[in-house]
Design an enzyme around this catalytic site. Structure first.
Site, PDB file in Angstrom:
ATOM      1  N   LYS A   1       0.864  -1.194   0.000  1.00 38.18           N
ATOM      2  CA  LYS A   1       0.000   0.000   0.000  1.00 38.18           C
ATOM      3  C   LYS A   1       0.895   1.236   0.000  1.00 38.18           C
ATOM      4  CE  LYS A   1      -3.916   1.935   2.626  1.00 38.18           C
ATOM      5  NZ  LYS A   1      -4.751   1.788   3.841  1.00 38.18           N
TER       6      LYS A   1
ATOM      7  N   SER B   1      -9.634   1.632   2.882  1.00 35.77           N
ATOM      8  CA  SER B   1      -8.795   2.378   1.971  1.00 35.77           C
ATOM      9  C   SER B   1      -7.735   1.524   1.266  1.00 35.77           C
ATOM     10  CB  SER B   1      -8.090   3.510   2.725  1.00 35.77           C
ATOM     11  OG  SER B   1      -7.240   2.975   3.733  1.00 35.77           O
TER      12      SER B   1
ATOM     13  N   SER C   1      -9.702  -0.597   7.181  1.00 33.67           N
ATOM     14  CA  SER C   1      -9.135  -0.518   5.822  1.00 33.67           C
ATOM     15  C   SER C   1      -8.388  -1.735   5.320  1.00 33.67           C
ATOM     16  CB  SER C   1      -8.213   0.686   5.718  1.00 33.67           C
ATOM     17  OG  SER C   1      -8.992   1.817   5.515  1.00 33.67           O
TER      18      SER C   1
HETATM   19  N1  GLN Z   1     -13.141   4.019   6.354  1.00 33.83           N
HETATM   20  C1  GLN Z   1     -12.486   4.560   7.504  1.00 33.83           C
HETATM   21  C2  GLN Z   1     -12.152   6.010   7.271  1.00 33.83           C
HETATM   22  O1  GLN Z   1     -12.515   6.505   6.263  1.00 33.83           O
HETATM   23  C3  GLN Z   1     -11.285   3.746   7.855  1.00 33.83           C
HETATM   24  C4  GLN Z   1     -10.098   4.022   7.023  1.00 33.83           C
HETATM   25  C5  GLN Z   1      -8.886   3.216   7.426  1.00 33.83           C
HETATM   26  O2  GLN Z   1      -8.987   2.217   8.126  1.00 33.83           O
HETATM   27  N2  GLN Z   1      -7.741   3.709   7.015  1.00 33.83           N
HETATM   28  O3  GLN Z   1     -11.555   6.655   8.045  1.00 33.83           O
END
Ligand code: GLN
Length: 486
Positions: free
Chosen positions: A78, A153, A177
């Protein structure tokens, strides 16, 4: 079987027995990226030359006979973990040309193990989002249905693993994420206990919640990857000097004696798709047939998790992202001659709208006069959520739940509706607020053929238990062998 379709465990065996070379395997993965990534859009950077050089070095090591499990295995990362000499963008225009001068600890550990880093994977900008549509560069599509989101994400990581464009990947999980995109793309992903994996060199989003973890084609592959990256690191003051077991030694003695908690609040969650409830219900039945005993548990403060998370995470983000000011590194609007104008314009042009929304939210909730009403309140809820889990784990070994309330939805559905996107994090956020580990393992498909994941959460440092339950389930359900129709 085609080389790019191998699991890490299979490829590692073939490499050690000299049936294949890492150069062949890496070339097969690079060819696969050439073949399908135009459609999927998982990679932001492919380092073909670097990957083949690492593969060559791995082959030498394999010949010399001192290889590790990951020696010669092509992986994707990532794009928010620093890779020395290789562009690291966080999918943000503000870091479009940032080339880190050092490796994140997880990257150093992968390199020590002889893994091959193929490239950097797309994500929501600075990991803020659940769909990978909030990347500053491109949308990633779900390999199972190219009109759907891959989740986020870490959407690039999950899509790349699902489409065989790497054998495994690293993602990060601040509120779901790793688990949610794993669930949407039909792969396995684990968020380890907070402190289990070093965050040194992980670009910070919300430091008290962020944790790096693996995504793989099967449970064993995630165990292999976690074995390589877990453990204390003096460069991260929040990493924990807890002994790390060998996660790949997954106990194979059935699930009798294992007690599984089913949270009673989760059954009544609004907006849950009946197909998700059904697939998770069937998974629970399968786990019971393996000897697991299910009990009802209560997590009464779950209903406040979304509100608490969306105060705490943006608050930390607003502070962490203050460093991108156009002065030290990253994008700068060079047309501005006045310093304040330069800051303003650099940040307006460099950050996307979702990131700006989080910075504004977080700045507000931390400001004098509002801190007590928002940040302090959210922190109190966080403590209550932690206590809920402590109480629940007094009567069970692990908790079963859905990962996401619906299968992957169409691209575009929530871009103008952030609240709906935030609400879809309901099942994953609590684990981050409490710091506990959670794994997502494929448990079925919707009638449109979209994968559905089962989440298993455990108490702090109980990853081995999660691997055991997930592995026994995976072997019985046999779902992971199905491939997306690309
Ligand atoms: N969907 C969550 C957010 O938008 C979690 C994102 C993540 O775990 N990086 O913050």
């Amino acid at each position: 079987m085609k080389l790019h379709e191998l699991t890490i465990e299979q490829a590692s065996g073939l490499l050690k027995n000299k049936k294949i070379t890492s150069v062949e395997l890496t070339q097969a993965v690079l060819d696969r990226i050439n073949e399908v990534d135009d459609k999927v859009g998982a990679y932001l950077t492919v380092d073909s030359e670097g990957a083949l050089a690492q593969a060559n070095a791995a082959d030498k090591r394999l010949t010399e006979g001192h290889a590790a499990m990951l020696t010669g295995i092509p992986l994707g990362i990532k794009d928010l973990m620093c890779t020395r000499g290789l562009r690291t963008t966080c999918a943000s225009k503000i870091l479009e040309n940032f080339v880190p001068p050092y490796d994140a600890t997880v990257i150093s550990r992968l390199k020590e193990a002889g893994a091959v880093i193929v490239g950097k994977l797309n994500m929501d900008e600075f990991a803020m989002g659940s769909t990978t549509e909030h990347s500053g560069f491109q949308v990633t599509r779900n390999p199972w249905n190219l009109d759907r989101i891959p989740g986020g994400s870490s959407g690039g990581s999950a899509a790349a693993v699902a489409a065989d464009m790497c054998l495994g990947a690293l993602g990060s999980d601040t509120g779901g994420s790793i688990r949610q995109p794993a669930s949407h793309c039909g792969v396995v992903g684990i968020k380890p206990t907070y402190g289990r994996v070093s965050r040194f060199g992980l670009v910070a989003f919300a430091s008290s919640l962020d944790q790096i973890g693996p995504l793989g084609k099967c449970v064993a592959d995630c165990a292999i990857l976690l074995d390589a990256i877990a453990g204390y690191d003096r460069k991260d003051s929040t990493s924990v000097p807890e002994p790390v077991p060998t996660f790949l030694n997954i106990a194979d003695d059935g699930l009798s004696g294992v007690v599984l908690g089913i949270p009673k609040e989760y059954g009544t969650t609004k907006g849950i798709d009946p197909q998700v409830s059904e697939a998770v219900g069937q998974a629970i039945t399968t786990i019971e047939s393996l000897g697991g005993r299910c009990v009802e548990v209560s997590l009464p403060h779950t209903e406040h998790a979304v509100a608490a998370y969306y105060v705490i995470a943006p608050s930390e983000a607003s502070s962490n992202l203050a460093r991108y000011d156009g002065v030290k590194y990253g994008y700068r609007d060079k047309e501005q001659t006045d310093l304040l104008q330069m800051y303003r314009s650099t940040r307006s042009k460099g950050f996307g709208l979702e990131v700006q929304r989080r910075i504004i939210l977080g700045t507000y909730t931390l400001s004098a006069g509002y801190y007590d009403a928002y940040y302090r309140k959210a922190s109190q809820i966080r403590t209550l959520i932690k206590q809920d889990f402590q109480n629940a784990f007094a009567s069970c070994d692990a908790i079963l739940s859905p990962v996401a309330p619906t299968p992957a939805y169409p691209i575009g559905e929530t871009v103008d509706d952030p609240l709906t996107m935030y609400l879809s994090d309901i099942f994953t956020l609590s684990a981050n607020l409490a710091g506990i580990p959670g794994i997502s393992v494929p448990c079925g498909f919707s009638k449109e053929g979209l994968p559905i994941g089962l989440q298993i959460m455990g108490s702090h440092f109980s990853e081995s238990t999660l691997f055991k339950i997930a592995d026994q389930f995976e072997k019985t359900a046999g779902i992971f062998k199905k491939k997306p129709p690309l």
